[in-house]
Design a protein around this motif. Structure first.
Motif, PDB file in Angstrom:
ATOM      1  N   UNK A 145       0.840  -1.205   0.000  1.00  0.00           N
ATOM      2  CA  UNK A 145       0.000   0.000   0.000  1.00  0.00           C
ATOM      3  C   UNK A 145       0.870   1.249   0.000  1.00  0.00           C
ATOM      4  N   UNK A 146       0.463   2.259  -0.753  1.00  0.00           N
ATOM      5  CA  UNK A 146       1.194   3.518  -0.751  1.00  0.00           C
ATOM      6  C   UNK A 146       1.157   4.139   0.640  1.00  0.00           C
ATOM      7  N   UNK A 147       2.058   5.073   0.890  1.00  0.00           N
ATOM      8  CA  UNK A 147       2.267   5.572   2.244  1.00  0.00           C
ATOM      9  C   UNK A 147       1.008   6.149   2.869  1.00  0.00           C
ATOM     10  N   UNK A 148       0.312   7.041   2.183  1.00  0.00           N
ATOM     11  CA  UNK A 148      -0.876   7.663   2.771  1.00  0.00           C
ATOM     12  C   UNK A 148      -1.948   6.622   3.072  1.00  0.00           C
ATOM     13  N   UNK A 149      -2.156   5.683   2.146  1.00  0.00           N
ATOM     14  CA  UNK A 149      -3.147   4.631   2.389  1.00  0.00           C
ATOM     15  C   UNK A 149      -2.711   3.721   3.537  1.00  0.00           C
ATOM     16  N   UNK A 150      -1.419   3.408   3.610  1.00  0.00           N
ATOM     17  CA  UNK A 150      -0.925   2.569   4.699  1.00  0.00           C
ATOM     18  C   UNK A 150      -1.100   3.262   6.047  1.00  0.00           C
ATOM     19  N   UNK A 151      -0.885   4.570   6.091  1.00  0.00           N
ATOM     20  CA  UNK A 151      -1.077   5.319   7.341  1.00  0.00           C
ATOM     21  C   UNK A 151      -2.549   5.328   7.742  1.00  0.00           C
ATOM     22  N   UNK A 152      -3.447   5.487   6.778  1.00  0.00           N
ATOM     23  CA  UNK A 152      -4.876   5.448   7.074  1.00  0.00           C
ATOM     24  C   UNK A 152      -5.282   4.066   7.579  1.00  0.00           C
ATOM     25  N   UNK A 153      -4.765   3.019   6.950  1.00  0.00           N
ATOM     26  CA  UNK A 153      -5.060   1.658   7.394  1.00  0.00           C
ATOM     27  C   UNK A 153      -4.500   1.422   8.794  1.00  0.00           C
ATOM     28  N   UNK A 154      -3.288   1.915   9.034  1.00  0.00           N
ATOM     29  CA  UNK A 154      -2.684   1.751  10.348  1.00  0.00           C
ATOM     30  C   UNK A 154      -3.424   2.506  11.428  1.00  0.00           C
ATOM     31  N   UNK A 155      -4.000   3.646  11.080  1.00  0.00           N
ATOM     32  CA  UNK A 155      -4.772   4.415  12.047  1.00  0.00           C
ATOM     33  C   UNK A 155      -5.948   3.598  12.574  1.00  0.00           C
ATOM     34  N   UNK A 156      -6.474   2.729  11.729  1.00  0.00           N
ATOM     35  CA  UNK A 156      -7.635   1.915  12.107  1.00  0.00           C
ATOM     36  C   UNK A 156      -7.253   0.612  12.800  1.00  0.00           C
ATOM     37  N   UNK A 157      -6.003   0.201  12.692  1.00  0.00           N
ATOM     38  CA  UNK A 157      -5.636  -1.126  13.190  1.00  0.00           C
ATOM     39  C   UNK A 157      -4.530  -1.128  14.235  1.00  0.00           C
ATOM     40  N   UNK A 158      -3.703  -0.084  14.299  1.00  0.00           N
ATOM     41  CA  UNK A 158      -2.613  -0.045  15.252  1.00  0.00           C
ATOM     42  C   UNK A 158      -3.068   0.573  16.571  1.00  0.00           C
ATOM     43  N   UNK A 159      -2.373   0.298  17.676  1.00  0.00           N
ATOM     44  CA  UNK A 159      -2.646   1.018  18.924  1.00  0.00           C
ATOM     45  C   UNK A 159      -2.456   2.516  18.721  1.00  0.00           C
ATOM     46  N   UNK A 160      -3.158   3.315  19.515  1.00  0.00           N
ATOM     47  CA  UNK A 160      -3.114   4.768  19.345  1.00  0.00           C
ATOM     48  C   UNK A 160      -1.695   5.314  19.284  1.00  0.00           C
ATOM     49  N   UNK A 161      -0.859   4.939  20.258  1.00  0.00           N
ATOM     50  CA  UNK A 161       0.481   5.512  20.333  1.00  0.00           C
ATOM     51  C   UNK A 161       1.257   5.284  19.045  1.00  0.00           C
ATOM     52  N   UNK A 162       1.169   4.069  18.510  1.00  0.00           N
ATOM     53  CA  UNK A 162       1.969   3.724  17.345  1.00  0.00           C
ATOM     54  C   UNK A 162       1.376   4.299  16.056  1.00  0.00           C
ATOM     55  N   UNK A 163       0.049   4.386  15.991  1.00  0.00           N
ATOM     56  CA  UNK A 163      -0.573   5.004  14.822  1.00  0.00           C
ATOM     57  C   UNK A 163      -0.190   6.475  14.733  1.00  0.00           C
ATOM     58  N   UNK A 164      -0.250   7.179  15.870  1.00  0.00           N
ATOM     59  CA  UNK A 164       0.115   8.599  15.888  1.00  0.00           C
ATOM     60  C   UNK A 164       1.604   8.772  15.609  1.00  0.00           C
ATOM     61  N   UNK A 165       2.437   7.924  16.235  1.00  0.00           N
ATOM     62  CA  UNK A 165       3.888   8.041  16.047  1.00  0.00           C
ATOM     63  C   UNK A 165       4.279   7.791  14.599  1.00  0.00           C
ATOM     64  N   UNK A 166       3.600   6.863  13.934  1.00  0.00           N
ATOM     65  CA  UNK A 166       3.916   6.566  12.532  1.00  0.00           C
ATOM     66  C   UNK A 166       3.618   7.779  11.648  1.00  0.00           C
ATOM     67  N   UNK A 167       2.473   8.420  11.874  1.00  0.00           N
ATOM     68  CA  UNK A 167       2.127   9.602  11.081  1.00  0.00           C
ATOM     69  C   UNK A 167       3.119  10.732  11.364  1.00  0.00           C
ATOM     70  N   UNK A 168       3.458  10.928  12.648  1.00  0.00           N
ATOM     71  CA  UNK A 168       4.430  11.971  12.998  1.00  0.00           C
ATOM     72  C   UNK A 168       5.785  11.691  12.360  1.00  0.00           C
ATOM     73  N   UNK A 169       6.185  10.419  12.328  1.00  0.00           N
ATOM     74  CA  UNK A 169       7.475  10.076  11.746  1.00  0.00           C
ATOM     75  C   UNK A 169       7.484  10.347  10.244  1.00  0.00           C
ATOM     76  N   UNK A 170       6.378  10.042   9.571  1.00  0.00           N
ATOM     77  CA  UNK A 170       6.288  10.329   8.137  1.00  0.00           C
ATOM     78  C   UNK A 170       6.350  11.834   7.881  1.00  0.00           C
TER      79      UNK A 170
END
Length: 331
Positions: A145-170
């Motif tokens: 999955x492309x980055x933006x789509x992967x981040x959206x998918x991760x937002x729905x499936x990852x724990x809050x801390x890691x979903x937010x950290x992944x977006x911040x890291x990008x």
């Protein structure tokens, strides 16, 4: 039986690109029969991970020594999913691991989305997602999955801390921009669980550096002490004293600052000496109270927010102040 030392070098190159994993189809293409694979597994040279997927590294995952151990474990999970489902595309956390995004959990479940029937040939230990069609990029010939789509998918499936950290890291890596946050918000619209995770996007616009700072900031917010400033430069006259991770201003003109340590971010004797010099310079002004913590793995690790909150309340801190990007202690 094909012994490991007699297998063609190209096969090992392929396995190395896949974190040591291979599929039964790739074995057949390399001239390694199913019976030879079975004997390799029985001898302990290889290990069966799930149906049709094998690990060519005989060392237990937890005993492997490599510079990027956690990255290896995450990417390995992604490849388990991709090899288990030849028609699948890596999604969510697994896609982010392959795309080199930080802030992810130390372990991930192998996760893919595929166009075929969801219940057809489900492999044990893997997760299939229903995402329909989405744009992909190639990783060693496989769909991710492309980055933006992967981040959206991760937002729905990852724990809050890691979903937010992944977006911040990008964002930190300039791989996405502020406008992409709106795209992510649109992609999760109407998805299951969106009501719970939509507020997490409001936690993203921090000026975090490494993921450990994101985890720290979330812990501080959770305990009611959001920083008055982040990545603040302290000066005395023309002298640069240091840049601190988080800062709060007290009513008596003093400052409380929090610094996050950790070999992942501050390594080597030279860096440690620089950290000590910087702290000594700040403390010597008698206007800065320095609190140091090891780099956390999530917002609950180390109980940072609770400790900082206790100290701030004891010192009479009042929320609502804002510290600009630079503080002149002689002003």
């Amino acid at each position: 039986m094909r012994h490991p030392e007699t297998i063609h070098a190209q096969f090992w190159t392929l396995a190395a690109c896949q974190e040591g994993l291979v599929s039964i189809a790739q074995c057949a293409a390399a001239g390694i029969s199913k019976h030879a694979v079975l004997r390799l597994v029985r001898s302990g040279a290889w290990a069966r991970i799930t149906r049709g997927v094998y690990d060519t590294n005989p060392v237990s995952v937890r005993d492997r020594a490599c510079d990027d151990y956690h990255g290896h474990v995450r990417r390995r999970a992604a490849w388990i999913g991709l090899l288990a489902y030849p028609d699948g595309a890596a999604t969510g956390g697994c896609a982010l691991a392959l795309l080199g995004v930080g802030g992810l959990p130390s372990e991930l479940a192998p996760e893919v989305s595929r166009p075929a029937r969801m219940d057809a040939g489900l492999r044990p230990g893997t997760v299939l997602r229903r995402y329909g069609t989405f744009p992909v990029v190639q990783c060693h010939g496989r769909d991710v999955a492309t980055l933006v789509h992967a981040l959206a998918q991760g937002l729905l499936t990852l724990p809050r801390d890691h979903a937010v950290a992944a977006i911040c890291d990008a964002l930190r890596q300039d791989r996405i921009c502020a406008a992409d946050l709106g795209r992510i918000r649109g992609l999760i619209r109407g998805r299951r669980g969106v009501v719970a995770v939509r507020p997490w996007l409001e936690l993203v616009p921090g000026r975090d550096a490494p993921p450990a700072e994101t985890f720290t900031r979330l812990s501080l917010i959770d305990h009611g002490v959001p920083p008055d400033g982040q990545q603040i430069v302290f000066r005395s006259g023309d002298k640069f004293l240091g840049r601190v991770d988080f800062a709060w201003m007290l009513a008596d003109g003093r400052y409380v600052v929090v610094e996050i340590d950790g070999r992942e971010f501050h390594s080597g004797d030279e860096m440690l000496a620089d950290d000590a010099k910087r702290q000594n310079g700040l403390v010597a002004t008698d206007r800065v109270i320095v609190l140091r913590f090891p780099a956390p793995r999530d917002s609950s690790d180390g109980d940072i927010g609770s400790q900082v909150a206790d100290r701030l309340h004891h010192l009479g801190w009042v929320p609502g102040a804002h510290i600009g990007p630079a503080v002149h202690l002689d002003g």
